[in-house]
Design an enzyme around this catalytic site. Sequence first.
Site, PDB file in Angstrom:
ATOM      1  N   ASP A 297       0.864  -1.185   0.000  1.00  0.00           N
ATOM      2  CA  ASP A 297       0.000   0.000   0.000  1.00  0.00           C
ATOM      3  C   ASP A 297       0.898   1.232   0.000  1.00  0.00           C
ATOM      4  O   ASP A 297       2.114   1.162   0.182  1.00  0.00           O
ATOM      5  CB  ASP A 297      -0.971  -0.028   1.189  1.00  0.00           C
TER       6      ASP A 297
HETATM    7  C1  BGC Z   1      -5.140   3.530   0.656  1.00  0.00           C
HETATM    8  C2  BGC Z   1      -5.472   2.349  -0.201  1.00  0.00           C
HETATM    9  C3  BGC Z   1      -5.487   2.740  -1.654  1.00  0.00           C
HETATM   10  C4  BGC Z   1      -4.154   3.364  -2.007  1.00  0.00           C
HETATM   11  C5  BGC Z   1      -4.084   3.789  -3.456  1.00  0.00           C
HETATM   12  C6  BGC Z   1      -3.895   4.230   0.178  1.00  0.00           C
HETATM   13  O1  BGC Z   1      -3.743   5.424   0.850  1.00  0.00           O
HETATM   14  O2  BGC Z   1      -4.976   3.112   1.986  1.00  0.00           O
HETATM   15  O3  BGC Z   1      -6.724   1.837   0.183  1.00  0.00           O
HETATM   16  O4  BGC Z   1      -5.762   1.630  -2.450  1.00  0.00           O
HETATM   17  O5  BGC Z   1      -3.946   4.497  -1.194  1.00  0.00           O
HETATM   18  O6  BGC Z   1      -4.935   4.819  -3.733  1.00  0.00           O
END
Ligand code: BGC
Length: 755
Positions: A297
């Site tokens: 992530d």
């Molecule tokens: C979030 C994820 C998301 C990713 C990409 C992160 O900040 O926790 O859920 O998929 O960003 O946008």
Amino acid sequence: MRRRSGIALTLILFFLLSLLSASQLSYLDPSLPVAERVEDLMLRMTLEEKIGQMNQYLGLSFLEREDQKSADQMLSQLRQGLIGSFLMVADLREANRLQEIAKQSRLKIPPLNAIDAIHGHCLYYGATVYPTCIGMASSFNTDLVEKIHAATARELRATGYHWAFFPYLSVSRDPRWGRVGENFGEDPLLVSEMAAACVRGLQGDDYASPGRVLACAKVLLGDGQSINGLNLAPMDVSERTLYEIFLPPAKACVDAGARTFMVAHNEINGIPCHSNAWLLTGLLREQWGFAGYTISDWGDIERLVDGHKVAVDQKAAVRMAVSAGVDVHMHGSDFVEPLAELVREGAISEGRIDRTVRAVLGDKFKLGLFEDPYVDERKGGEILGCEDHIEMALEMGRQSIVLLKNDGPVLPLSRNLKSLLVTGPLADSNALVGDWVHAQPDKNIVTVLEGIEALVSNQMKVEYFNCGNLLEITDQSIDTAAAKARLVDAVVLVVGGNDNRSDESWELRFDRPNRSGGENVARSSLGLVGRQLDLVRAVQATGTPLVVVLVNGRPLAIEWIAENVAAIVEAWQPGMQGGKAVAEVLFGEYSPSGRLPITIPRGVGHLLSFYNYRPTTYLRKYKYGKTGPLFEFGHGLSYTTFEYRELQVSRELSGGGPVNVSVEVRNTGDVASDEIVLLFVNDVVSSVTTPVRKLKSFKRIHLEPGEQKRVHFRLSTDQLALYDVNMRRVVEPGVFEVMVGDLRGEFELESPPLR
Ligand code: BGC
């Protein structure tokens, strides 16, 4: 001289041969099997190019908005074949442009484009915005959820995306957390079934078929019960809670075929998920047989250094993450080089890299990207927000609404009212689209006010009073609202929260003023923000019939409202057609049928508060105030009444002895309505403590007035298993209680225990 011309001849020959072989590169031959193409391509790749397939980058416009230098760096890496995928590509033109640039690279490997598609392809202008997940969960309608995600996949593919960062599979046990709206509630079975339906919808039987995308189940594993309700904060939960509550949805996504998984920001019991080899390799791959790939992530490999403090530098963090089982790095320049160094030094084997690259390339071949990576601009326009999809958004909007209270009954409102006041900070607001939505064309969103006006303004005088935004309500606006309330036949007051991260300028901002929920917006209290409660009190004091409509992504502690206002509608964030759905419910065009997928607590002091608690949870009471939830999981009223009769529980003695449960449900009122039939089981005496009830199955049925149906459930003995003192999954003999509606029955499993 003879020697020189000999060399020249060899060079010319070599050049001609390489031209010939370039036109015959096996991996570009679509008639060959995918595995063969993958192997052929991998033989031609340098180590850096291979690692490039594990390297994901933010799309061009987003980077340019941050700074031109990183955008230029990214483009140069793409031309060198060092980027395998993108997230947040701005639109289909940018998707096509990035594919074109990738074609300039030596091996011309097309990138995959990923995006968060949390309740529709909502980060895309003009896409269909469905109710957020907490609302979808309230419908208990997995068929519709699957259809919605198939529609979302079509919108994604038509606009150049191949990979959805969804479903979210966290079990939300703490409503302080801002991301409750993105998830399917507090029950592991409901979350599992919803998440699996999303995977089936996005990927279909074969994600390589037209109009399908790769699903990315997220996150492994968290993050619905952090130690303080804050996003990213540690989870500290027992092994038992992990296995009983948090792991089942992840396993359900593996079983549904989810091709990819995202790793969680948080640590669990002292181990960051990004360095957790037990989780990402032992459990996911070796035990559960997952054969796809995982992605880190945002910022999380880096966070092993500067957040969790388990790695001294980025290289150590990359080593930990990749060794543990992280396959793709989400965004950032500091990945290819350290990983290549680690491989050259022998700290990570090239075989480990090859495993991921094989899987990623295989998907690109299967998706047909080597043959045609582009999208047709017209097609995108035809599918985005098309009539069928909007109709599904409306239907899910209706089914997601939960009628919490209806004394009187105040609802449905009569069409013979002469006048109606619609007010509250969210009455004419786009907050009803929830989080993860880019600014959308205004005409695509129906606010509550617009929905009501469209439905009844030719029959009654609908007055709107704008009392200011969530945090802008003043004494004066409260007084004016109350004064206006005195002059009308009824009031619809729309309050709650706003999780929306985008504004008209297309900026996505966590810190947008007035944002009271969503990603990174946790709360230390759960009441209505600002002066909304004062507004409700003032309007309620006028004595005019009042309906409070809640628009929000997380449970709100509305004890005073629950005790003093006769009619409360929990609309959650009902999506782009939400205002229409709310209006239909308010005026009885649609009989509410949603049930709470999460418990609404009385306040923060009551946390944790969930329905599947262990038997001693409430043996004692709080000294001041009430003990127990305000509205429990499964609660939800209707405009009709249902009678549950003749509960039958029987064991099939053949074939391992499943338990058949059936019940007669009759619509005893005079309104057609859907009913959600929930089946709970309690293992009455067990070797370890078990919850007082656990949801084991559910069915959504439709009943006309006077109609009755027998609803059948079949419980396998495996569904009755528990984790014993040694954490072995066993089914213990003894009496099990079955609860459906207001009926209770029981059955007994005999000794010796069945597996
Ligand atoms: C979030 C994820 C998301 C990713 C990409 C992160 O900040 O926790 O859920 O998929 O960003 O946008």
